[in-house]
Design a protein around this motif. Structure first.
Motif, PDB file in Angstrom:
ATOM      1  N   VAL A 135      -5.373  11.961   8.627  1.00 33.93           N
ATOM      2  CA  VAL A 135      -6.792  12.078   8.274  1.00 33.93           C
ATOM      3  C   VAL A 135      -6.965  12.166   6.758  1.00 33.93           C
ATOM      4  O   VAL A 135      -7.857  11.518   6.172  1.00 33.93           O
ATOM      5  CB  VAL A 135      -7.409  13.302   8.976  1.00 33.93           C
ATOM      6  N   LYS A 136      -6.104  12.918   6.080  1.00 35.70           N
ATOM      7  CA  LYS A 136      -6.229  13.057   4.626  1.00 35.70           C
ATOM      8  C   LYS A 136      -5.871  11.758   3.907  1.00 35.70           C
ATOM      9  O   LYS A 136      -6.456  11.430   2.872  1.00 35.70           O
ATOM     10  CB  LYS A 136      -5.335  14.208   4.144  1.00 35.70           C
ATOM     11  N   ILE A 137      -4.913  11.002   4.436  1.00 35.52           N
ATOM     12  CA  ILE A 137      -4.589   9.696   3.839  1.00 35.52           C
ATOM     13  C   ILE A 137      -5.764   8.739   3.966  1.00 35.52           C
ATOM     14  O   ILE A 137      -6.135   8.035   3.009  1.00 35.52           O
ATOM     15  CB  ILE A 137      -3.322   9.116   4.498  1.00 35.52           C
ATOM     16  N   ALA A 138      -6.381   8.695   5.157  1.00 32.84           N
ATOM     17  CA  ALA A 138      -7.525   7.800   5.364  1.00 32.84           C
ATOM     18  C   ALA A 138      -8.687   8.180   4.462  1.00 32.84           C
ATOM     19  O   ALA A 138      -9.434   7.304   3.995  1.00 32.84           O
ATOM     20  CB  ALA A 138      -7.952   7.834   6.834  1.00 32.84           C
ATOM     21  N   ALA A 139      -8.853   9.482   4.172  1.00 33.87           N
ATOM     22  CA  ALA A 139      -9.961   9.914   3.319  1.00 33.87           C
ATOM     23  C   ALA A 139      -9.666   9.703   1.838  1.00 33.87           C
ATOM     24  O   ALA A 139     -10.592   9.510   1.041  1.00 33.87           O
ATOM     25  CB  ALA A 139     -10.264  11.387   3.579  1.00 33.87           C
ATOM     26  N   SER A 140      -8.390   9.712   1.449  1.00 33.41           N
ATOM     27  CA  SER A 140      -8.034   9.628   0.028  1.00 33.41           C
ATOM     28  C   SER A 140      -7.701   8.222  -0.436  1.00 33.41           C
ATOM     29  O   SER A 140      -7.736   7.959  -1.648  1.00 33.41           O
ATOM     30  CB  SER A 140      -6.831  10.546  -0.267  1.00 33.41           C
ATOM     31  N   TYR A 141      -7.357   7.314   0.485  1.00 30.97           N
ATOM     32  CA  TYR A 141      -6.966   5.969   0.054  1.00 30.97           C
ATOM     33  C   TYR A 141      -8.183   5.221  -0.491  1.00 30.97           C
ATOM     34  O   TYR A 141      -9.289   5.351   0.045  1.00 30.97           O
ATOM     35  CB  TYR A 141      -6.337   5.207   1.217  1.00 30.97           C
ATOM     36  N   PRO A 142      -8.012   4.419  -1.560  1.00 30.59           N
ATOM     37  CA  PRO A 142      -9.181   3.751  -2.179  1.00 30.59           C
ATOM     38  C   PRO A 142      -9.943   2.848  -1.227  1.00 30.59           C
ATOM     39  O   PRO A 142     -11.172   2.826  -1.241  1.00 30.59           O
ATOM     40  CB  PRO A 142      -8.561   2.964  -3.338  1.00 30.59           C
ATOM     41  N   SER A 143      -9.250   2.073  -0.406  1.00 25.71           N
ATOM     42  CA  SER A 143      -9.928   1.205   0.557  1.00 25.71           C
ATOM     43  C   SER A 143      -9.918   1.853   1.933  1.00 25.71           C
ATOM     44  O   SER A 143      -9.225   2.843   2.172  1.00 25.71           O
ATOM     45  CB  SER A 143      -9.252  -0.166   0.613  1.00 25.71           C
TER      46      SER A 143
ATOM     47  N   ARG B 183       2.254   8.595  -2.881  1.00 26.51           N
ATOM     48  CA  ARG B 183       1.716   9.521  -3.890  1.00 26.51           C
ATOM     49  C   ARG B 183       0.684  10.457  -3.267  1.00 26.51           C
ATOM     50  O   ARG B 183       0.652  11.663  -3.568  1.00 26.51           O
ATOM     51  CB  ARG B 183       1.088   8.725  -5.030  1.00 26.51           C
ATOM     52  N   ILE B 184      -0.149   9.929  -2.364  1.00 25.91           N
ATOM     53  CA  ILE B 184      -1.148  10.755  -1.688  1.00 25.91           C
ATOM     54  C   ILE B 184      -0.464  11.812  -0.814  1.00 25.91           C
ATOM     55  O   ILE B 184      -0.891  12.980  -0.758  1.00 25.91           O
ATOM     56  CB  ILE B 184      -2.103   9.866  -0.857  1.00 25.91           C
ATOM     57  N   ILE B 185       0.606  11.435  -0.122  1.00 24.25           N
ATOM     58  CA  ILE B 185       1.307  12.383   0.737  1.00 24.25           C
ATOM     59  C   ILE B 185       1.896  13.522  -0.089  1.00 24.25           C
ATOM     60  O   ILE B 185       1.812  14.708   0.284  1.00 24.25           O
ATOM     61  CB  ILE B 185       2.406  11.648   1.536  1.00 24.25           C
ATOM     62  N   ARG B 186       2.501  13.195  -1.232  1.00 21.93           N
ATOM     63  CA  ARG B 186       3.047  14.256  -2.080  1.00 21.93           C
ATOM     64  C   ARG B 186       1.949  15.208  -2.552  1.00 21.93           C
ATOM     65  O   ARG B 186       2.119  16.432  -2.566  1.00 21.93           O
ATOM     66  CB  ARG B 186       3.779  13.642  -3.271  1.00 21.93           C
ATOM     67  N   ASN B 187       0.810  14.663  -2.949  1.00 19.62           N
ATOM     68  CA  ASN B 187      -0.301  15.519  -3.387  1.00 19.62           C
ATOM     69  C   ASN B 187      -0.808  16.412  -2.256  1.00 19.62           C
ATOM     70  O   ASN B 187      -1.211  17.569  -2.489  1.00 19.62           O
ATOM     71  CB  ASN B 187      -1.440  14.661  -3.933  1.00 19.62           C
TER      72      ASN B 187
ATOM     73  N   LEU C 235       2.537   4.961   8.025  1.00 18.84           N
ATOM     74  CA  LEU C 235       3.461   6.101   8.005  1.00 18.84           C
ATOM     75  C   LEU C 235       4.802   5.736   8.649  1.00 18.84           C
ATOM     76  O   LEU C 235       5.869   6.102   8.132  1.00 18.84           O
ATOM     77  CB  LEU C 235       2.832   7.295   8.719  1.00 18.84           C
ATOM     78  N   ASN C 236       4.767   5.025   9.757  1.00 22.03           N
ATOM     79  CA  ASN C 236       6.014   4.604  10.399  1.00 22.03           C
ATOM     80  C   ASN C 236       6.813   3.670   9.504  1.00 22.03           C
ATOM     81  O   ASN C 236       8.047   3.752   9.431  1.00 22.03           O
ATOM     82  CB  ASN C 236       5.704   3.925  11.732  1.00 22.03           C
TER      83      ASN C 236
ATOM     84  N   ARG D 208       0.816  -1.224   0.000  1.00 23.22           N
ATOM     85  CA  ARG D 208       0.000   0.000   0.000  1.00 23.22           C
ATOM     86  C   ARG D 208       0.849   1.273   0.000  1.00 23.22           C
ATOM     87  O   ARG D 208       0.326   2.354  -0.247  1.00 23.22           O
ATOM     88  CB  ARG D 208      -0.909   0.019   1.236  1.00 23.22           C
ATOM     89  N   LEU D 209       2.134   1.141   0.303  1.00 24.14           N
ATOM     90  CA  LEU D 209       2.965   2.339   0.463  1.00 24.14           C
ATOM     91  C   LEU D 209       3.156   3.148  -0.820  1.00 24.14           C
ATOM     92  O   LEU D 209       3.219   4.389  -0.735  1.00 24.14           O
ATOM     93  CB  LEU D 209       4.327   1.949   1.057  1.00 24.14           C
ATOM     94  N   PRO D 210       3.302   2.539  -2.015  1.00 24.98           N
ATOM     95  CA  PRO D 210       3.429   3.400  -3.203  1.00 24.98           C
ATOM     96  C   PRO D 210       2.259   4.356  -3.390  1.00 24.98           C
ATOM     97  O   PRO D 210       2.452   5.548  -3.691  1.00 24.98           O
ATOM     98  CB  PRO D 210       3.527   2.386  -4.351  1.00 24.98           C
ATOM     99  N   GLU D 211       1.027   3.878  -3.181  1.00 28.42           N
ATOM    100  CA  GLU D 211      -0.138   4.747  -3.308  1.00 28.42           C
ATOM    101  C   GLU D 211      -0.179   5.784  -2.186  1.00 28.42           C
ATOM    102  O   GLU D 211      -0.526   6.952  -2.399  1.00 28.42           O
ATOM    103  CB  GLU D 211      -1.414   3.898  -3.297  1.00 28.42           C
ATOM    104  N   ILE D 212       0.218   5.368  -0.963  1.00 27.46           N
ATOM    105  CA  ILE D 212       0.212   6.309   0.165  1.00 27.46           C
ATOM    106  C   ILE D 212       1.265   7.402  -0.036  1.00 27.46           C
ATOM    107  O   ILE D 212       1.026   8.584   0.280  1.00 27.46           O
ATOM    108  CB  ILE D 212       0.436   5.541   1.484  1.00 27.46           C
TER     109      ILE D 212
END
Length: 424
Positions: free
Chosen positions: A360-368, A339-343, A379-380, A333-337
């Motif tokens: 909070v923004k990662i949890a709202a933006s991740y597909p699942s 990308r979300i962090i950079r955005n 994150l860790n 899942r880290l590659p998608e996460i």
């Protein structure tokens, strides 16, 4: 006037003799078994990662019901007959229960019970109306010497139970848990044997059956053979000749009494044609026609390398623990996460953001769906796998996250993909 002086009781003691202190006798504490024996049932926990097929899970449920009923009757020191056991187990399972189930239990866990055919004279004639007309009834005794050890326990198991002079021991909850764990592990070992034969039949064969954490993906788990029931003691065969007709039918042979029947059987045997031997079928190809056509033109060495690589991957999948599997799933899942962090940082246009805001923004933006504690774990892990790109800074107001915006996203994805490939 005469004066009378009263002396205390201590004044009569001789001051020269020392006063004796009472001797305390030590209280004897009851001897306890060693800790490794008392808590052995905690060590031998059943395997939770290796799943059992449905038919074996049902045998385990039957054993649980049988052991519960046997423990109740054993603690009351009652004679446990099959008829008494059958009615109680069927009421618990809501399914039919027969001697075959006891034979399967004996195959899986030979030291669980001692079976014996006992005369109904010893256990009461009231059991004759429960289905036994031979004068014998199958009795089940709980074997409290059920733990496997280094010595040959099967010879001890085959001893006559009448010669045993062991002290009576109740079947408490510790004993029940130990016996269930032993039974479950025995079922796992039976499936492990079939799994080992399956691994040897692969091309190329895989030799990692002893350290597997899960079954091979292609292993037909639900198609494993049924447990072969072990034979139980049978009542002795006693043939009674009560009437004159029984004596006559036993004395004379059937064919000697009826010669015409004998002649008819001989003629029928002579006129029956012999069965022709089956024609040998041609050997079928080991590969289907479509697979052989698809592999046409591929070199044999390349096929061997592909098969060896697949076998090595299957061996790694079977020996990987649950924690390693969870970490591999998080890595995927880290590659998608990332990308979300950079955005998030590009949108916010800030050099640092609070940890809670990013989570909070990662949890709202991740597909699942991801929970808050799961986002923190990801994150860790991202900080650990890609050091220097994502950093954490602790200030007075809390934790803040910073990223290196000059690092291309493709480099971060390549590093994470390399880490995933290395763990697979």
């Amino acid at each position: 006037m005469v004066s009378i002086s009263c002396r205390s009781a201590t004044s009569f003691d001789d001051p020269g003799t020392p006063r004796k202190t009472p001797i305390k006798t030590p209280v004897k504490t009851p001897l306890k078994a060693p800790a490794h024996e008392r808590f052995q049932y905690l060590i031998e926990k059943p395997s939770e990662e290796l799943v059992l097929p449905y038919k074996y899970r049902f045998v385990k449920e039957v054993f649980r019901a049988v052991d519960t009923v046997v423990s109740l009757l054993h603690n009351r020191q009652e004679v446990i007959t099959f008829s008494k056991l059958k009615s109680a187990v069927q009421e618990m399972l809501r399914k039919a229960f027969s001697e075959r189930h006891l034979g399967e239990i004996k195959t899986v866990f030979p030291l669980a019970y001692l079976f014996k055919q006992d005369s109904t004279k010893n256990i009461g004639k009231s059991f004759l109306k429960n289905g036994s007309n031979s004068g014998y009834q199958l009795t089940i005794n709980a074997n409290m010497d059920y733990k496997p050890a280094a010595q040959n326990l099967m010879s001890k198991f085959n001893e006559n139970c009448e010669t045993r002079t062991t002290k009576f021991r109740k079947m408490d909850s510790v004993v029940l848990v130990e016996r269930r764990n032993i039974f479950h592990n025995s079922l796992i070992n039976i499936v492990r044997e079939h799994h080992g034969e399956f691994l040897k039949s692969l091309d190329p064969p895989i030799d990692c059956n002893a350290s597997i954490k899960r079954w091979h993906p292609a292993f037909p788990l639900e198609d494993v053979p049924d447990i072969e029931p072990s034979p139980l003691p049978q009542p002795p065969v006693t043939e009674k000749l009560d009437t004159a007709q029984d004596i006559l039918s036993k004395a004379h042979d059937l064919f000697s009494v009826n010669p015409r029947l004998e002649k008819a059987v001989v003629d029928a045997a002579a006129s029956t044609p012999k069965k022709a031997p089956d024609a040998k079928l041609p050997e079928q190809s080991t590969q289907p026609a479509n697979i052989a056509a698809a592999l046409k033109g591929v070199s044999a060495s390349l096929l061997e390398k592909i098969r060896a690589r697949e076998a090595a991957k299957a061996a790694r999948d079977m020996t990987r623990s649950s924690s390693e599997n969870k970490e591999l799933e998080m890595l995927s899942r880290l590659p998608e996460i990332s990308r979300i962090i950079r955005n998030i940082f590009v949108t916010e246009k800030k050099a640092a953001l609070p940890w809670e805001t990013v989570a909070v923004k990662i949890a709202a933006s991740y597909p699942s769906m991801l929970a808050g504690n799961e986002v923190d774990s990801h994150l860790n892990l991202l900080i650990k796998e890609v050091p220097g790109w994502c950093t954490v800074h602790k200030v007075r107001s809390g934790l803040f996250i910073k990223i290196d915006k000059n690092e291309p996203q493709s480099n971060i994805t390549d590093k994470l993909q390399a880490a995933i490939k290395q763990r697979q």
